[in-house]
Write a protein that holds these residues in place. Structure first.
Motif, mmCIF file in Angstrom:
data_model
loop_
_atom_site.group_PDB
_atom_site.id
_atom_site.type_symbol
_atom_site.label_atom_id
_atom_site.label_comp_id
_atom_site.label_asym_id
_atom_site.label_seq_id
_atom_site.Cartn_x
_atom_site.Cartn_y
_atom_site.Cartn_z
ATOM 1 N N LYS A 1 0.680 -1.154 0.114
ATOM 2 C CA LYS A 1 0.060 0.407 -0.161
ATOM 3 C C LYS A 1 0.729 1.106 -0.334
ATOM 4 C CE LYS A 1 -4.064 -1.943 2.330
ATOM 5 N NZ LYS A 1 -4.942 -1.906 3.624
ATOM 6 N N LYS B 1 2.119 1.486 -3.726
ATOM 7 C CA LYS B 1 1.551 2.174 -4.008
ATOM 8 C C LYS B 1 0.677 3.267 -4.139
ATOM 9 C CE LYS B 1 -2.877 -0.182 -6.910
ATOM 10 N NZ LYS B 1 -1.987 0.229 -7.915
ATOM 11 N N ARG B 2 1.358 4.045 -2.701
ATOM 12 C CA ARG B 2 0.196 5.483 -2.810
ATOM 13 C C ARG B 2 1.327 6.192 -3.127
ATOM 14 N NH1 ARG B 2 -1.464 4.276 2.029
ATOM 15 N NH2 ARG B 2 0.374 5.078 3.314
ATOM 16 N N ASN B 3 2.624 6.219 -3.531
ATOM 17 C CA ASN B 3 3.718 6.592 -3.777
ATOM 18 C C ASN B 3 5.074 6.677 -4.758
ATOM 19 O OD1 ASN B 3 3.905 8.077 -0.857
ATOM 20 N ND2 ASN B 3 3.919 6.137 0.017
#
Length: 205
Positions: free
Chosen positions: A89, A92-94
């Motif tokens: 996560k 995927k977020r960064n």
């Protein structure tokens, strides 16, 4: 002598990038733009090219801390292991973005890196870099272009980079002026993220 090739990030010339990718497959060293500073890279599977970069940086190849430039996160399991949902996560977020994430390596690492327990993964927010990786078909091993100058740590003008690196590399991709702040480096091998170097990326994950 290094060839300076102009490529526009908003509409990268596929023919020129394919020529770069083909050259890298044959062992060429290429300096290319990222979303931070310019990087020096080669095909991860070409040992001769890897050894050249290690010599340039003055390090032993098996001990070198090079980054793996990837097109996206789809091939992450090829080189990294033990990626739990929390870690994924964060990635995927960064990503794509100005980060280098340190992850546990696995047995698929190229033979010269077999002794390394970790791998630094980058997915730059730069179409030239990610398209080059896509056309090559596997990650690029990369290291930042640093200067010996105490005031200017990174050269941002690609024409000056081409002058300085003329005898050492095969191609310099001119993707416009680069940045002068490196990526933020975060270790994700433990239970909690650990900041190793604050750079362009926010440390608020």
């Amino acid at each position: 002598m290094a060839q300076l090739i102009k490529i526009y990030e908003d509409n990268p010339n596929q023919k020129d990038l394919k020529r770069m990718a083909d050259a890298m497959r044959d062992g060429a060293l290429v300096i290319y733009p990222t979303d931070t500073v310019y990087g020096l890279g080669c095909d991860i599977t070409n040992k001769t090219a890897l050894e050249k970069i290690a010599r340039i940086k003055g390090v032993k190849l098996e001990k070198a801390n090079f980054s793996f430039i990837c097109e996206d996160l789809s091939n992450l399991s090829d080189y990294a292991s033990q990626i739990d949902s929390h870690t994924f996560k964060i990635l995927k977020r960064n990503l794509p973005g100005p980060y280098t994430f340190i992850l546990p390596g696995n047995n698929n690492l190229p033979s010269v890196f077999k002794k390394k327990k970790t791998v630094g993964i980058r997915v730059p927010d730069n179409k030239i870099a990610t398209e080059l990786v896509r056309l090559l078909g596997n990650p690029i091993i990369s290291t930042s272009i640093k200067d010996d100058d105490e005031v200017i740590e990174y050269t941002t003008d690609p024409s000056l980079i081409a002058e300085k690196w003329d005898k050492l590399v095969d191609y310099v991709i001119d993707g416009g002026f680069g940045g002068n702040i490196g990526s933020t480096v975060i270790d994700l091998t433990g239970d909690e993220p650990v900041l190793l170097r604050e750079g362009k990326g926010s440390i608020e994950l």
